[in-house]
Design a protein around this motif. Structure first.
Motif, mmCIF file in Angstrom:
data_model
loop_
_atom_site.group_PDB
_atom_site.id
_atom_site.type_symbol
_atom_site.label_atom_id
_atom_site.label_comp_id
_atom_site.label_asym_id
_atom_site.label_seq_id
_atom_site.Cartn_x
_atom_site.Cartn_y
_atom_site.Cartn_z
ATOM 1 N N GLU A 7 -130.537 10.108 -18.141
ATOM 2 C CA GLU A 7 -130.502 11.269 -19.035
ATOM 3 C C GLU A 7 -130.153 10.897 -20.481
ATOM 4 O OE1 GLU A 7 -128.135 14.483 -17.439
ATOM 5 O OE2 GLU A 7 -129.114 14.327 -15.485
ATOM 6 N N ALA A 8 -129.789 9.652 -20.703
ATOM 7 C CA ALA A 8 -129.359 9.229 -22.044
ATOM 8 C C ALA A 8 -130.542 9.145 -23.007
ATOM 9 C CB ALA A 8 -128.682 7.865 -21.952
ATOM 10 N N ASP A 9 -130.265 9.346 -24.298
ATOM 11 C CA ASP A 9 -131.320 9.133 -25.298
ATOM 12 C C ASP A 9 -131.132 7.805 -26.038
ATOM 13 O OD1 ASP A 9 -129.136 9.873 -26.809
ATOM 14 O OD2 ASP A 9 -130.229 11.269 -28.103
ATOM 15 N N LEU A 10 -129.975 7.143 -25.792
ATOM 16 C CA LEU A 10 -129.768 5.778 -26.311
ATOM 17 C C LEU A 10 -128.998 4.993 -25.253
ATOM 18 C CD1 LEU A 10 -129.642 3.601 -28.659
ATOM 19 C CD2 LEU A 10 -127.386 4.533 -29.160
ATOM 20 N N VAL A 11 -129.555 3.855 -24.850
ATOM 21 C CA VAL A 11 -128.827 2.974 -23.922
ATOM 22 C C VAL A 11 -128.486 1.708 -24.702
ATOM 23 C CG1 VAL A 11 -128.826 1.838 -21.680
ATOM 24 C CG2 VAL A 11 -130.170 3.934 -22.014
ATOM 25 N N PHE A 12 -127.182 1.460 -24.809
ATOM 26 C CA PHE A 12 -126.682 0.411 -25.691
ATOM 27 C C PHE A 12 -126.065 -0.704 -24.843
ATOM 28 C CE2 PHE A 12 -125.684 0.091 -30.314
ATOM 29 C CZ PHE A 12 -125.183 -1.196 -30.288
ATOM 30 N N TYR A 13 -126.823 -1.783 -24.645
ATOM 31 C CA TYR A 13 -126.335 -2.898 -23.822
ATOM 32 C C TYR A 13 -125.436 -3.806 -24.658
ATOM 33 C CZ TYR A 13 -129.796 -1.505 -20.407
ATOM 34 O OH TYR A 13 -130.505 -0.780 -19.481
ATOM 35 N N ILE A 14 -124.255 -4.080 -24.136
ATOM 36 C CA ILE A 14 -123.362 -5.032 -24.817
ATOM 37 C C ILE A 14 -122.990 -6.141 -23.827
ATOM 38 C CG2 ILE A 14 -121.218 -5.347 -26.121
ATOM 39 C CD1 ILE A 14 -121.240 -2.350 -26.728
ATOM 40 N N GLY A 15 -123.390 -7.357 -24.140
ATOM 41 C CA GLY A 15 -123.069 -8.498 -23.263
ATOM 42 C C GLY A 15 -123.647 -8.349 -21.869
ATOM 43 N N SER A 16 -124.808 -7.730 -21.787
ATOM 44 C CA SER A 16 -125.480 -7.549 -20.485
ATOM 45 C C SER A 16 -126.918 -8.001 -20.642
ATOM 46 C CB SER A 16 -125.452 -6.073 -20.081
ATOM 47 O OG SER A 16 -126.417 -5.837 -19.057
ATOM 48 N N ASN A 17 -127.442 -8.739 -19.658
ATOM 49 C CA ASN A 17 -128.806 -9.245 -19.834
ATOM 50 C C ASN A 17 -129.869 -8.208 -19.481
ATOM 51 O OD1 ASN A 17 -128.912 -9.266 -17.058
ATOM 52 N ND2 ASN A 17 -128.920 -11.482 -16.845
ATOM 53 N N ALA A 18 -129.452 -6.972 -19.199
ATOM 54 C CA ALA A 18 -130.396 -5.898 -18.882
ATOM 55 C C ALA A 18 -131.407 -6.364 -17.830
ATOM 56 C CB ALA A 18 -131.095 -5.399 -20.149
ATOM 57 N N GLY A 19 -130.908 -7.068 -16.825
ATOM 58 C CA GLY A 19 -131.767 -7.602 -15.761
ATOM 59 C C GLY A 19 -132.081 -6.547 -14.710
ATOM 60 N N SER A 20 -132.758 -6.984 -13.654
ATOM 61 C CA SER A 20 -133.246 -6.042 -12.633
ATOM 62 C C SER A 20 -132.101 -5.313 -11.927
ATOM 63 C CB SER A 20 -134.084 -6.790 -11.602
ATOM 64 O OG SER A 20 -133.257 -7.645 -10.839
ATOM 65 N N GLN A 21 -130.966 -6.012 -11.743
ATOM 66 C CA GLN A 21 -129.848 -5.408 -10.998
ATOM 67 C C GLN A 21 -129.303 -4.172 -11.708
ATOM 68 O OE1 GLN A 21 -127.152 -5.282 -8.953
ATOM 69 N NE2 GLN A 21 -127.610 -6.818 -7.399
ATOM 70 N N VAL A 22 -129.012 -4.325 -12.990
ATOM 71 C CA VAL A 22 -128.311 -3.243 -13.698
ATOM 72 C C VAL A 22 -129.286 -2.139 -14.133
ATOM 73 C CG1 VAL A 22 -128.393 -4.274 -16.015
ATOM 74 C CG2 VAL A 22 -126.462 -2.829 -15.392
ATOM 75 N N THR A 23 -130.595 -2.431 -14.076
ATOM 76 C CA THR A 23 -131.590 -1.435 -14.520
ATOM 77 C C THR A 23 -132.425 -0.892 -13.367
ATOM 78 O OG1 THR A 23 -133.284 -3.112 -14.879
ATOM 79 C CG2 THR A 23 -131.864 -2.599 -16.770
ATOM 80 N N LEU A 24 -132.063 -1.248 -12.129
ATOM 81 C CA LEU A 24 -132.872 -0.871 -10.965
ATOM 82 C C LEU A 24 -134.341 -1.233 -11.229
ATOM 83 C CD1 LEU A 24 -132.720 0.298 -8.127
ATOM 84 C CD2 LEU A 24 -132.754 2.576 -9.068
ATOM 85 N N ASN A 25 -134.543 -2.519 -11.416
ATOM 86 C CA ASN A 25 -135.885 -3.049 -11.695
ATOM 87 C C ASN A 25 -136.533 -2.375 -12.910
ATOM 88 O OD1 ASN A 25 -135.716 -4.825 -9.472
ATOM 89 N ND2 ASN A 25 -136.180 -3.109 -8.129
ATOM 90 N N TRP A 26 -135.765 -2.209 -13.936
ATOM 91 C CA TRP A 26 -136.235 -1.658 -15.221
ATOM 92 C C TRP A 26 -136.817 -0.248 -15.082
ATOM 93 C CZ3 TRP A 26 -137.400 -6.652 -13.518
ATOM 94 C CH2 TRP A 26 -136.523 -7.616 -14.027
ATOM 95 N N THR A 27 -136.226 0.505 -14.154
ATOM 96 C CA THR A 27 -136.601 1.925 -14.059
ATOM 97 C C THR A 27 -135.464 2.810 -14.566
ATOM 98 O OG1 THR A 27 -135.728 2.126 -11.809
ATOM 99 C CG2 THR A 27 -138.069 1.535 -12.030
ATOM 100 N N VAL A 28 -134.263 2.223 -14.740
ATOM 101 C CA VAL A 28 -133.104 2.987 -15.200
ATOM 102 C C VAL A 28 -132.478 2.263 -16.389
ATOM 103 C CG1 VAL A 28 -130.826 3.885 -14.537
ATOM 104 C CG2 VAL A 28 -132.666 3.821 -12.860
ATOM 105 N N PRO A 29 -132.900 2.473 -17.599
ATOM 106 C CA PRO A 29 -133.917 3.437 -18.017
ATOM 107 C C PRO A 29 -135.318 2.828 -17.885
ATOM 108 C CG PRO A 29 -133.048 2.318 -19.931
ATOM 109 C CD PRO A 29 -132.312 1.753 -18.745
ATOM 110 N N SER A 30 -136.295 3.681 -17.795
ATOM 111 C CA SER A 30 -137.663 3.162 -17.801
ATOM 112 C C SER A 30 -138.072 2.963 -19.261
ATOM 113 C CB SER A 30 -138.611 4.117 -17.092
ATOM 114 O OG SER A 30 -138.471 5.399 -17.643
#
Ligand SMILES: Cc1ncc(C[n+]2csc(CCOP(=O)(O)OP(=O)(O)O)c2C)c(N)n1
Ligand SMILES: [Mg+2]
Length: 564
Positions: A271-294
């Motif tokens: 539901e966010a309009d800005l997702v701000f990653y800090i010290g995270s590789n935004a990999g498949s685990q934390v993004t549910l295979n890049w669907t959260v956020p898509s």
């Protein structure tokens, strides 16, 4: 000028670098092992396998931020390399030293020898052959430097000689180094323009969420993260690797999104309009295979120490290169006024609504009196009973899922480290963590499948009195596989499906006691809190064998955009 043997020089250098324990299977650097006892306080931990030694070094590194050191002779190098997969995936600083071929033996059908470098290539930041004794001091220093610089990770040194013995008796006049290695080794300053851009993005957004990763721990920037989030009133999700960055009951903590996750945290990110990653590789685990956020559903911003991570998965991302602590500190400098924004208040209230709805839906399981126990209840009891300064160590699979989603650690002093995917990591890692942080209670949460991998290390725990409390979610199986086999058996398990995932019912208490480790059997929910309290108070290694429901499966972190 003092002259040392290389063995003495190595032992003293390790001490100077800040190493307090090394993990190994003989025979490797035997004279150095002697010098470690004679001239340093470094603890030498003899293990039952090179992989578990690597996991112990990894647990040590994650608990301390200092490089873990693991050593093996040539024939153990492949086992050791296997153990570097998890620290490599978790960006954990390690220095691995192995023996290698002699100059005259390489490529000659030498007993026990293969070419080891290909094994280390994909699990290290660097893997070097040390050609001569003269080069060894400089290359050892370099290994520690690379392990702790930028994005941390394992580094491998191969010494000539199967037992790494060739240099040990040579002498050197070099002074003992005085560098202590700890992450972050160097802090990269962000550009001031990037810092104001980060602040602008967070202020401008209506529904921002920070996703805080393990890089914040490596940068020791927890306090700055919380301060920025509070000043701007921005909800914070954490990766599993960053689960302990702020207390679970902090009003801005929305939990862990992704695959091993709390569904309500995924909902917040969606539901966010800005997702701000800090010290995270935004990999498949934390993004549910890049669907959260898509991709395209929200603006993406990143702060990272590693330039190649910026824009790696979300190509429209705004990338800010810098050390997390420096960047957040400079952001704070621009945030003199606390946020006073009604939209933001509504957004935070919305995250609370999602969280409360999740708790309400989970309540029957969190409070279930069923025996065999529900894992959700195990998590609830664990969360209520681990001490305020405990470090919780969890294995992968279900252990990761239950703890990511259902375990609350409300105290600021409570820490959390997790396997980056390798089943069986937990038990040895918890032992290394305890050696790294002897003053903290260390509590392992593992499945029985994970526990079996390195169960022989219970003898090591007893022998060296490594006081970890080992909570085993004992469902007598690899029950996470039920779903996949049900599908493969065309919708219903039948025939000999149990050959694929069930174990015999083994009494872990008797196994532990046979190896000199105390054990407590728990088969009812009401017994668990007192068992944990008793185990922590014993200040000795203790196994808590918890009988759980073989049918209990964790839902993956689903969430849907529609629910908004
Ligand atoms: C090295 C390795 N091999 C295999 C797997 C796949 N795997 C993940 S979880 C799991 C089952 C874990 O069993 P257990 O620890 O008993 O937990 P349970 O699912 O029974 O709760 C397996 C086989 C893995 N993650 N790592
Ligand atoms: Mg199991």
């Amino acid at each position: 000028m003092t002259t040392h043997t290389m063995a003495e020089y190595t032992a003293k250098s390790l001490q100077a670098y800040g190493v307090s324990a090394v993990f190994f299977v003989p025979t490797i650097l035997s004279k150095t092992m002697y010098e470690l006892e004679a001239k340093t306080d470094i603890v030498r931990v003899l293990t039952h396998g090179e992989k578990s030694a690597a996991y112990m070094a990894d647990g040590y590194a994650r608990a301390t931020g200092r490089p873990g050191v693991v050593l093996a002779q040539t024939v153990g190098a492949a086992n050791l390399a296997a153990g570097l997969r998890d620290p490599y995936l978790a960006n954990s600083p390690l220095v691995a030293i192995t023996g290698g071929p002699y100059t005259w033996s390489r490529h000659r059908n030498q007993y026990q020898e293969i070419e080891d470098f290909p094994l280390f290539k994909s699990v290290t930041k660097a893997s070097f052959h040390v050609p001569t004794a003269e080069r060894f001091p400089e290359m050892l220093h370099r290994a520690f430097e690379i392990a702790t610089t930028g994005r941390p990770g394992p580094v491998h040194l191969e010494l000539p000689g199967h037992l790494g013995e060739l240099f040990e008796q040579t002498t050197t006049d070099l002074p003992i180094p005085d560098t202590e290695f700890v992450t972050p080794r160097h802090r990269v300053h962000p550009s001031p323009t990037d810092v104001s851009e980060a602040v602008r993005l967070l202020k401008e957004a209506v529904r921002p969420v920070i996703v805080a990763g393990g890089g914040i721990r490596a940068s020791q920037a927890q306090a700055e993260l919380v301060a920025v989030a509070e000043r701007l009133n921005v909800p914070v999700a954490t990766s599993m690797n960053g689960k302990d960055l702020l207390p679970s009951d902090h009003p801005l903590n929305v939990g862990v999104p992704g695959l091993y996750a709390r569904a309500s945290a995924n909902q917040v990110v969606l539901e966010a309009d800005l997702v701000f990653y800090i010290g995270s590789n935004a990999g498949s685990q934390v993004t549910l295979n890049w669907t959260v956020p898509s991709p395209g559903s929200a603006r993406i911003a990143q702060i990272d120490i590693e330039p190649t991570e910026l824009g790696r998965h979300y190509t429209d991302a705004v990338g800010i290169l810098g050390d997390a602590k420096l960047t957040l500190t400079q952001m704070l400098g621009l945030l003199t006024e606390p946020s006073n924004d009604e939209d933001r208040d509504r957004w935070v209230a919305r995250t609370h609504e999602l969280r409360d709805r999740w708790y309400a839906a989970q309540k029957p399981m969190l409070e279930s009196d069923a025996a065999p126990m529900r894992p959700e209840r195990v998590m609830a009891e664990l969360g209520m009973s681990v001490p305020d300064d405990a470090l919780v160590v969890v294995d992968t699979g279900h252990s990761g899922m239950w703890s990511a989603g259902w375990l609350d650690l409300p105290e600021e002093g409570q820490g959390f480290i997790r396997a980056a995917g390798s089943l069986g990591w937990g038990l040895p890692a918890s032992m290394g963590a305890k050696l790294g942080a002897p003053e903290r209670p260390v509590v392992l949460f593992t499945g029985d499948g994970g526990f079996w991998y390195h169960i022989g290390e219970l003898e090591t725990a007893a022998r060296r009195n490594i006081a970890t409390v080992m909570v085993v979610n004992n469902n007598r199986s690899l029950n996470q596989e039920i779903g996949i086999y049900t599908k493969m058996y065309n919708g219903e398990l039948h025939g000999s499906h149990d050959h694929l995932w069930k174990f015999q019912d083994v009494d872990f208490c008797r196994v532990a006691e046979a190896m000199g480790v105390r054990a407590i059997h728990v088969d009812k929910p009401a017994q668990l809190q007192s068992a944990i309290a008793e185990a922590v108070a014993l200040n000795a290694p203790v196994v808590i064998d918890v009988v759980t429901d073989i049918q209990a499966l964790a839902a993956k972190g689903e969430a849907t955009r529609a629910e908004a």
